[in-house]
Design a protein around this motif. Structure first.
Motif, PDB file in Angstrom:
ATOM      1  N   PHE A  55       0.843  -1.193   0.000  1.00  0.00           N
ATOM      2  CA  PHE A  55       0.000   0.000   0.000  1.00  0.00           C
ATOM      3  C   PHE A  55       0.881   1.246   0.000  1.00  0.00           C
ATOM      4  CE2 PHE A  55      -2.304   3.479   1.858  1.00  0.00           C
ATOM      5  CZ  PHE A  55      -3.581   3.350   1.369  1.00  0.00           C
ATOM      6  N   GLY A  56       0.512   2.223  -0.841  1.00  0.00           N
ATOM      7  CA  GLY A  56       1.215   3.497  -0.885  1.00  0.00           C
ATOM      8  C   GLY A  56       2.330   3.567  -1.909  1.00  0.00           C
ATOM      9  N   ALA A  57       2.779   2.443  -2.399  1.00  0.00           N
ATOM     10  CA  ALA A  57       3.881   2.442  -3.366  1.00  0.00           C
ATOM     11  C   ALA A  57       3.454   3.091  -4.672  1.00  0.00           C
ATOM     12  CB  ALA A  57       4.354   1.011  -3.636  1.00  0.00           C
ATOM     13  N   LEU A  74       0.290  -6.735  -8.111  1.00  0.00           N
ATOM     14  CA  LEU A  74       1.570  -6.087  -7.814  1.00  0.00           C
ATOM     15  C   LEU A  74       2.039  -6.287  -6.369  1.00  0.00           C
ATOM     16  CD1 LEU A  74       0.993  -2.690  -9.656  1.00  0.00           C
ATOM     17  CD2 LEU A  74       2.538  -4.539 -10.360  1.00  0.00           C
ATOM     18  N   ILE A  75       1.096  -6.389  -5.424  1.00  0.00           N
ATOM     19  CA  ILE A  75       1.440  -6.480  -4.002  1.00  0.00           C
ATOM     20  C   ILE A  75       2.410  -7.639  -3.760  1.00  0.00           C
ATOM     21  CG2 ILE A  75       0.526  -6.929  -1.665  1.00  0.00           C
ATOM     22  CD1 ILE A  75      -0.191  -4.132  -2.725  1.00  0.00           C
ATOM     23  N   GLY A  76       3.500  -7.318  -3.059  1.00  0.00           N
ATOM     24  CA  GLY A  76       4.492  -8.339  -2.715  1.00  0.00           C
ATOM     25  C   GLY A  76       5.578  -8.544  -3.753  1.00  0.00           C
ATOM     26  N   LYS A 128       8.590  -7.205  -6.599  1.00  0.00           N
ATOM     27  CA  LYS A 128       9.716  -6.272  -6.553  1.00  0.00           C
ATOM     28  C   LYS A 128      10.068  -5.798  -7.957  1.00  0.00           C
ATOM     29  CE  LYS A 128      11.719  -8.244  -2.422  1.00  0.00           C
ATOM     30  NZ  LYS A 128      12.895  -8.591  -1.703  1.00  0.00           N
ATOM     31  N   LYS A 129      10.888  -4.734  -8.010  1.00  0.00           N
ATOM     32  CA  LYS A 129      11.379  -4.211  -9.283  1.00  0.00           C
ATOM     33  C   LYS A 129      12.031  -5.349 -10.068  1.00  0.00           C
ATOM     34  CE  LYS A 129      14.873  -1.135 -11.126  1.00  0.00           C
ATOM     35  NZ  LYS A 129      15.923  -0.193 -10.852  1.00  0.00           N
ATOM     36  N   GLY A 130      11.750  -5.376 -11.382  1.00  0.00           N
ATOM     37  CA  GLY A 130      12.315  -6.404 -12.244  1.00  0.00           C
ATOM     38  C   GLY A 130      11.369  -7.572 -12.471  1.00  0.00           C
ATOM     39  N   ALA A 131      10.378  -7.718 -11.601  1.00  0.00           N
ATOM     40  CA  ALA A 131       9.429  -8.834 -11.740  1.00  0.00           C
ATOM     41  C   ALA A 131       8.440  -8.549 -12.868  1.00  0.00           C
ATOM     42  CB  ALA A 131       8.672  -9.046 -10.431  1.00  0.00           C
ATOM     43  N   SER A 132       7.880  -9.612 -13.402  1.00  0.00           N
ATOM     44  CA  SER A 132       6.796  -9.493 -14.375  1.00  0.00           C
ATOM     45  C   SER A 132       5.513  -9.941 -13.699  1.00  0.00           C
ATOM     46  CB  SER A 132       7.052 -10.384 -15.586  1.00  0.00           C
ATOM     47  OG  SER A 132       8.048  -9.819 -16.402  1.00  0.00           O
ATOM     48  N   VAL A 133       4.417  -9.249 -14.055  1.00  0.00           N
ATOM     49  CA  VAL A 133       3.107  -9.647 -13.524  1.00  0.00           C
ATOM     50  C   VAL A 133       2.141  -9.776 -14.688  1.00  0.00           C
ATOM     51  CG1 VAL A 133       3.376  -8.633 -11.240  1.00  0.00           C
ATOM     52  CG2 VAL A 133       2.412  -7.257 -13.065  1.00  0.00           C
ATOM     53  N   GLU A 134       1.212 -10.698 -14.538  1.00  0.00           N
ATOM     54  CA  GLU A 134       0.158 -10.837 -15.537  1.00  0.00           C
ATOM     55  C   GLU A 134      -1.156 -10.495 -14.860  1.00  0.00           C
ATOM     56  OE1 GLU A 134      -1.554 -14.369 -18.217  1.00  0.00           O
ATOM     57  OE2 GLU A 134       0.564 -13.896 -18.584  1.00  0.00           O
ATOM     58  N   GLU A 189       6.156  -5.435 -16.861  1.00  0.00           N
ATOM     59  CA  GLU A 189       7.398  -5.534 -16.114  1.00  0.00           C
ATOM     60  C   GLU A 189       7.437  -4.361 -15.147  1.00  0.00           C
ATOM     61  OE1 GLU A 189      12.247  -5.244 -16.430  1.00  0.00           O
ATOM     62  OE2 GLU A 189      11.096  -5.379 -18.296  1.00  0.00           O
ATOM     63  N   ILE A 190       7.787  -4.640 -13.897  1.00  0.00           N
ATOM     64  CA  ILE A 190       7.914  -3.589 -12.883  1.00  0.00           C
ATOM     65  C   ILE A 190       9.304  -2.983 -13.026  1.00  0.00           C
ATOM     66  CG2 ILE A 190       7.905  -3.087 -10.409  1.00  0.00           C
ATOM     67  CD1 ILE A 190       6.208  -5.782 -10.159  1.00  0.00           C
ATOM     68  N   THR A 191       9.372  -1.693 -13.397  1.00  0.00           N
ATOM     69  CA  THR A 191      10.674  -1.065 -13.618  1.00  0.00           C
ATOM     70  C   THR A 191      11.102  -0.127 -12.489  1.00  0.00           C
ATOM     71  OG1 THR A 191       9.708   0.725 -14.920  1.00  0.00           O
ATOM     72  CG2 THR A 191      10.474  -1.220 -16.140  1.00  0.00           C
ATOM     73  N   LYS A 192      10.162   0.255 -11.622  1.00  0.00           N
ATOM     74  CA  LYS A 192      10.523   1.147 -10.528  1.00  0.00           C
ATOM     75  C   LYS A 192       9.484   1.050  -9.412  1.00  0.00           C
ATOM     76  CE  LYS A 192      12.196   5.434 -11.400  1.00  0.00           C
ATOM     77  NZ  LYS A 192      12.112   6.859 -11.749  1.00  0.00           N
TER      78      LYS A 192
END
Length: 157
Positions: free
Chosen positions: A87-89, A129-131, A133-139, A150-153
């Protein structure tokens, strides 16, 4: 009583809306009702019925805001850190198909506003997205089908 998570900015915005509805909108609507009432027969007075409807809507929103503010669980984002999304990110994503970059802040339901880049903690994207980190991919399953990002930041601001 279930707490309603929100940022300090979201709490302030709700408080400002409540104050405006109580101190500006309520007296204006009461004035409209009085003016419309002075026009005589209320059974066919569209102006009167519209003002009463507006009053009902405004009073309902005031009650809703008072409830949410009373149950607010304010989360101070300035005290949050780390590279794990919660939360808040504020998260920068790149669509793996289109390379389009988007930035979202994860906030409480009451302050979510896609036009302002704020998504609810309960939204499918935030839940994905919760949990992470940067660099991970989510579907994420969207109304238009599955999307991969892809999470870049990950920022706290």
């Amino acid at each position: 009583m279930e707490k309603v998570p929100m940022t300090q900015a979201g709490f302030v915005a709700l408080g400002e809306e409540l104050k405006k509805r109580q101190s500006e909108d309520r007296p204006r609507i009461i004035e409209h009702i009085a003016e419309a009432r002075s026009h005589g027969d209320l059974s066919e007075n569209a102006e009167y019925h519209a003002a009463k409807e507006e009053q009902s809507h405004n009073e309902g929103r005031i009650a809703e805001l008072e409830d949410k503010l009373a149950r607010a669980d304010i989360i101070d984002i300035s005290k949050l850190s780390g590279d794990t999304i919660k939360f808040g990110a504020t998260v920068t994503l790149v669509d793996e198909d289109t390379e389009k970059k988007t930035v979202w802040q994860i906030v409480g339901e009451v302050e979510a506003d896609a036009k302002k880049g704020r998504i609810s903690i309960t939204s499918p994207l935030a839940r994905a997205l919760i949990g992470k980190k940067k660099g991970a991919s989510v579907e994420v399953n969207t109304p238009g089908g599955a999307k991969a990002y892809e999470i870049t930041k990950v920022e706290w601001r």
